[in-house]
Design a protein around this motif. Structure first.
Motif, mmCIF file in Angstrom:
data_model
loop_
_atom_site.group_PDB
_atom_site.id
_atom_site.type_symbol
_atom_site.label_atom_id
_atom_site.label_comp_id
_atom_site.label_asym_id
_atom_site.label_seq_id
_atom_site.Cartn_x
_atom_site.Cartn_y
_atom_site.Cartn_z
ATOM 1 N N VAL A 166 -6.249 3.698 -2.864
ATOM 2 C CA VAL A 166 -6.172 2.672 -3.908
ATOM 3 C C VAL A 166 -6.937 1.399 -3.536
ATOM 4 O O VAL A 166 -7.828 0.973 -4.275
ATOM 5 C CB VAL A 166 -4.699 2.378 -4.282
ATOM 6 C CG1 VAL A 166 -4.607 1.245 -5.275
ATOM 7 C CG2 VAL A 166 -4.035 3.638 -4.809
ATOM 8 N N PRO A 167 -6.638 0.758 -2.393
ATOM 9 C CA PRO A 167 -7.409 -0.447 -2.070
ATOM 10 C C PRO A 167 -8.871 -0.159 -1.750
ATOM 11 O O PRO A 167 -9.738 -1.009 -1.968
ATOM 12 C CB PRO A 167 -6.679 -1.037 -0.858
ATOM 13 C CG PRO A 167 -5.884 0.057 -0.297
ATOM 14 C CD PRO A 167 -5.563 0.985 -1.416
ATOM 15 N N VAL A 168 -9.157 1.051 -1.273
ATOM 16 C CA VAL A 168 -10.544 1.408 -0.972
ATOM 17 C C VAL A 168 -11.366 1.491 -2.257
ATOM 18 O O VAL A 168 -12.483 0.971 -2.329
ATOM 19 C CB VAL A 168 -10.612 2.739 -0.187
ATOM 20 C CG1 VAL A 168 -12.039 3.210 -0.028
ATOM 21 C CG2 VAL A 168 -9.947 2.582 1.163
ATOM 22 N N VAL A 169 -10.820 2.123 -3.274
ATOM 23 C CA VAL A 169 -11.534 2.221 -4.557
ATOM 24 C C VAL A 169 -11.753 0.834 -5.145
ATOM 25 O O VAL A 169 -12.858 0.516 -5.614
ATOM 26 C CB VAL A 169 -10.756 3.131 -5.540
ATOM 27 C CG1 VAL A 169 -11.299 3.005 -6.947
ATOM 28 C CG2 VAL A 169 -10.808 4.564 -5.080
ATOM 29 N N VAL A 170 -10.734 -0.003 -5.116
ATOM 30 C CA VAL A 170 -10.870 -1.362 -5.654
ATOM 31 C C VAL A 170 -11.917 -2.146 -4.867
ATOM 32 O O VAL A 170 -12.771 -2.828 -5.445
ATOM 33 C CB VAL A 170 -9.509 -2.084 -5.661
ATOM 34 C CG1 VAL A 170 -9.669 -3.551 -6.005
ATOM 35 C CG2 VAL A 170 -8.568 -1.410 -6.641
ATOM 36 N N ALA A 171 -11.878 -2.025 -3.546
ATOM 37 C CA ALA A 171 -12.854 -2.740 -2.716
ATOM 38 C C ALA A 171 -14.270 -2.250 -2.978
ATOM 39 O O ALA A 171 -15.218 -3.048 -3.032
ATOM 40 C CB ALA A 171 -12.501 -2.581 -1.243
ATOM 41 N N MET A 172 -14.446 -0.950 -3.161
ATOM 42 C CA MET A 172 -15.787 -0.418 -3.432
ATOM 43 C C MET A 172 -16.281 -0.840 -4.811
ATOM 44 O O MET A 172 -17.461 -1.122 -4.983
ATOM 45 C CB MET A 172 -15.797 1.106 -3.292
ATOM 46 C CG MET A 172 -15.674 1.563 -1.848
ATOM 47 S SD MET A 172 -15.701 3.345 -1.655
ATOM 48 C CE MET A 172 -17.452 3.664 -1.839
ATOM 49 N N LEU A 173 -15.391 -0.887 -5.783
ATOM 50 C CA LEU A 173 -15.796 -1.275 -7.131
ATOM 51 C C LEU A 173 -16.180 -2.754 -7.222
ATOM 52 O O LEU A 173 -17.075 -3.124 -7.970
ATOM 53 C CB LEU A 173 -14.682 -0.970 -8.134
ATOM 54 C CG LEU A 173 -14.445 0.497 -8.448
ATOM 55 C CD1 LEU A 173 -13.230 0.658 -9.355
ATOM 56 C CD2 LEU A 173 -15.671 1.126 -9.081
#
Length: 116
Positions: A53-60
């Motif tokens: 979850v935080p990885v996807v948000v950080a990448m986006l």
């Protein structure tokens, strides 16, 4: 068409997938450590559920302001931790703070080792 190989400094879909997988692995390890220290003996499957979850948000949001990205990733992790671990707001805040503190310490240490 998509290239089958990615240069060492190039990008592309393969680089994004590898970056996502490595970041998610790092996130899962730090999340599990935070849960162990705050909550005690917790199954590692919960950390694996929270980690992307935080990885996807950080990448986006990585193309925008770094502070905005960090705040949004923290908020996303907070919601995921509350949902997966079924904690109160205080418990969720404590696990989230430990998670980001451990992540920051490890990222700083690994950055100094591998980027020096």
């Amino acid at each position: 068409m998509f290239p089958l190989q990615v240069d060492l400094v190039g990008g592309g879909p393969v680089a994004l997938v590898v970056a996502f997988l490595v970041s998610t692995l790092f996130s899962a390890v730090t999340m599990h450590l935070a849960a162990l220290w705050v909550l005690g003996d917790e199954p590692h499957q919960n950390a694996v559920k929270v980690a992307p979850v935080p990885v996807v948000v950080a990448m986006l949001f990585s193309q925008y302001n770094g502070l905005l990205m960090a705040v949004l990733a923290f908020a996303a992790a907070f919601v995921a931790i509350r949902y997966v671990y079924e904690l109160t707001l205080q418990g969720t805040a404590l696990v989230s703070l430990f998670y980001f503190a451990i992540s920051a310490v490890f990222a700083f240490a690994f950055g100094n080792i591998f980027l020096s």
